[in-house]
Design a protein around this motif. Sequence first.
Motif, PDB file in Angstrom:
ATOM      1  N   GLY A 166      68.564  20.084   0.424  1.00  0.00           N
ATOM      2  CA  GLY A 166      69.480  20.385  -0.613  1.00  0.00           C
ATOM      3  C   GLY A 166      68.804  21.332  -1.926  1.00  0.00           C
ATOM      4  O   GLY A 166      69.142  21.794  -2.910  1.00  0.00           O
ATOM      5  N   CYS A 262      72.697  26.712  -7.058  1.00  0.00           N
ATOM      6  CA  CYS A 262      73.756  25.805  -6.807  1.00  0.00           C
ATOM      7  C   CYS A 262      74.244  25.933  -5.560  1.00  0.00           C
ATOM      8  O   CYS A 262      74.399  26.466  -4.732  1.00  0.00           O
ATOM      9  CB  CYS A 262      74.732  25.944  -7.905  1.00  0.00           C
ATOM     10  SG  CYS A 262      75.756  27.092  -7.769  1.00  0.00           S
ATOM     11  N   GLU A 263      75.482  24.995  -5.315  1.00  0.00           N
ATOM     12  CA  GLU A 263      76.100  24.594  -4.105  1.00  0.00           C
ATOM     13  C   GLU A 263      76.953  25.809  -3.900  1.00  0.00           C
ATOM     14  O   GLU A 263      77.470  25.933  -2.778  1.00  0.00           O
ATOM     15  CB  GLU A 263      76.773  23.375  -4.193  1.00  0.00           C
ATOM     16  CG  GLU A 263      75.894  22.051  -3.908  1.00  0.00           C
ATOM     17  CD  GLU A 263      75.070  22.170  -2.467  1.00  0.00           C
ATOM     18  OE1 GLU A 263      75.802  22.381  -1.500  1.00  0.00           O
ATOM     19  OE2 GLU A 263      73.768  22.164  -2.486  1.00  0.00           O
ATOM     20  N   SER A 266      75.772  27.544  -0.990  1.00  0.00           N
ATOM     21  CA  SER A 266      75.388  26.535   0.035  1.00  0.00           C
ATOM     22  C   SER A 266      75.289  27.203   1.641  1.00  0.00           C
ATOM     23  O   SER A 266      74.644  26.776   2.449  1.00  0.00           O
ATOM     24  CB  SER A 266      76.187  25.305   0.157  1.00  0.00           C
ATOM     25  OG  SER A 266      77.623  25.689   0.526  1.00  0.00           O
TER      26      SER A 266
END
Length: 283
Positions: A166, A262-263, A266
Motif C-alpha cells: 500500500g 492515495c488510493e 490504486s
Amino acid sequence: MTETIDMIHEDALPGHESALEPKPDWQPRYPGSGRLKGKVAIVTGADSGIGRAVAALYAREGAKIAIVYLLEDDDAEKTKAIVKDEGSEAICIKADIGSKDACNTIVDKTLEAFGKIDILVNNAGEQHPDDDIVNITEEQLRRTFQTNIFGMFFLTQAVRPHLGKGASIVNCTSVTMYQGSASLLDYSSTKGAITAFTRSLSENLVGDGIRVNAVAPGPIWTPLNPCGGADKEKLEHFGESTPMGRPGQPNEVAPAFLFLACEDASYMSGQVLHPNGGVIVNG
C-alpha cells in the motif's frame, strides 16, 4: 525540530522562495477529505516550490511530513508552519540527498519522529542552463546527476525496507524529458533517467503492493528557475510558449502528487502525469 545532515555544496540553488516576486501559489484549493489520514510522507525539496505545495496538500489530507531541504532554513520553517496550520505534524531535515549517508539518516530521523513511512516523494532537483555543451563542466555534470538521479536512488534504497503493501513512491521528472531542452542538456538527461527509473522501479516493486509513479511538470513558477541561472529575458517570457500561454503554479501540480500517492490511484503504477499547460508529449 530541525536535523542537519552532511552538506556537500552551497551555491545559489535552490533559492529562497521568501525572496521571490511574485510569490508562487502553494495554497491547497479545496477542503481535505482524509485521503492520507494516518500516513507519513517524506517530501524532498519541501521547503519551497512544488515540494511546499505537496507538503501543504498532503497535510490537509491528513499526512505527517518529513520536510527535506538543502539550505533555506527560513523557507523550511515556513513549510513546517503551513503543515501545522493544516492540523498535522512536520519535522525539518536539512540534508544533501546526493549523499547516501545523508539519505540513510533522513529515513532514520523520520522513523524516530513518526514511527513509519508510507509515502516517498522524490521531488528535489537542480538545474544549470548552458547553451553550449562544451561549457558544462565535469563538476556541474556530476553534481546535477548526483542530486537529480543518484539522490533518488539513495533515498529509495534507504526507505525500501520500511515500505509495506500500500506504500507509494512519487518521483518528479519533467516535460524536458519528453521535449528535450537546448539549454538544459544535463538536467533534461537526468529527467530521462528519472522516468526510466520510475518505470523500472514500478516493475520491481509492484508485486509487493508498492506503487511507483511520476509527475512531469511543465514550466512552473518556483525558485528553481530564477535561481538556476535563467536570464531576465527568459524569466519575462517564462511559460509563454505553452498552449495556455503562462507558467503553472505549484498548487496546480500538487494535486497530481496527491492523486498518485492515495488510493484514488490504486490501479496505477509505472505511469507519468503531465501538468504542463497543455503541451502534448504522448508519453
